[in-house]
Design an enzyme around this catalytic site. Structure first.
Site, PDB file in Angstrom:
ATOM      1  N   GLY A 152       1.289  -1.180   0.188  1.00 60.97           N
ATOM      2  CA  GLY A 152      -0.364   0.211   0.040  1.00 60.97           C
ATOM      3  C   GLY A 152       1.140   1.286   0.381  1.00 60.97           C
ATOM      4  N   CYS A 153       1.689   1.416   0.958  1.00 64.36           N
ATOM      5  CA  CYS A 153       2.872   1.848   1.078  1.00 64.36           C
ATOM      6  C   CYS A 153       3.738   2.292  -0.002  1.00 64.36           C
ATOM      7  CB  CYS A 153       3.808   2.186   1.531  1.00 64.36           C
ATOM      8  SG  CYS A 153       3.013   2.211   3.997  1.00 64.36           S
TER       9      CYS A 153
END
Length: 151
Positions: free
Chosen positions: A45-46
């Site tokens: 996600g990051c």
């Protein structure tokens, strides 16, 4: 999680990036700043979020934005993350969580039934005078630049 909202003054902060350079809120006086907090460097996600900002960096810059990423990762991990994905913006290594706590985004989280303390993915858009323009708590990691530009 955070009690900060649009119209509030941004908390003053100071932190060191992946190369040991110091950044503080005052460095961005007269500029618009996208301050994005992410849980952990190099996680899916990051990575999606930071790559989306990278891919839209020129457009964001054309609108007057500077970008600063922040997580509690150490400088080496931030440096590896930045170099691997060629991010054109600095990543603060906030191991002591000073910036994270100043913005009030550290707290209890749940993941796969487990509870733990961590960073709540949040982006703060700060105007030229240090006032919060937007506080984005529901970050769309693959379409984050559009969230910033469309508001």
């Amino acid at each position: 999680m955070t009690t900060l909202k649009a119209g509030d003054p941004a908390p003053n902060f100071s932190g060191i990036d992946q190369s040991g350079n110091n950044y503080s809120l005052s460095d961005f006086k007269g500029k618009k700043l996208i301050l994005f907090f992410y849980p952990k460097a190099s996680t899916p996600g990051c990575t999606n979020e930071a790559c989306n900002l990278r891919d839209n960096y020129k457009e964001l810059q054309n609108k007057g934005y500077e970008i600063l990423g922040v997580s509690a990762d150490n400088a080496k991990r931030q440096s590896n993350f930045k170099n691997k994905y060629e991010f054109p913006f600095p990543l603060l290594a906030d191991e002591a969580k000073e910036v994270i706590n100043a913005f009030g985004i550290w707290g209890p989280k749940k993941f796969m039934g487990k509870e733990y303390d961590g960073i709540h993915r949040t982006t703060f858009v700060i105007d030229e005078d240090g006032i919060l323009e937007q506080v984005i708590t529901k970050v769309k990691t693959k379409d984050h630049a559009a969230q910033i530009l469309n508001d």
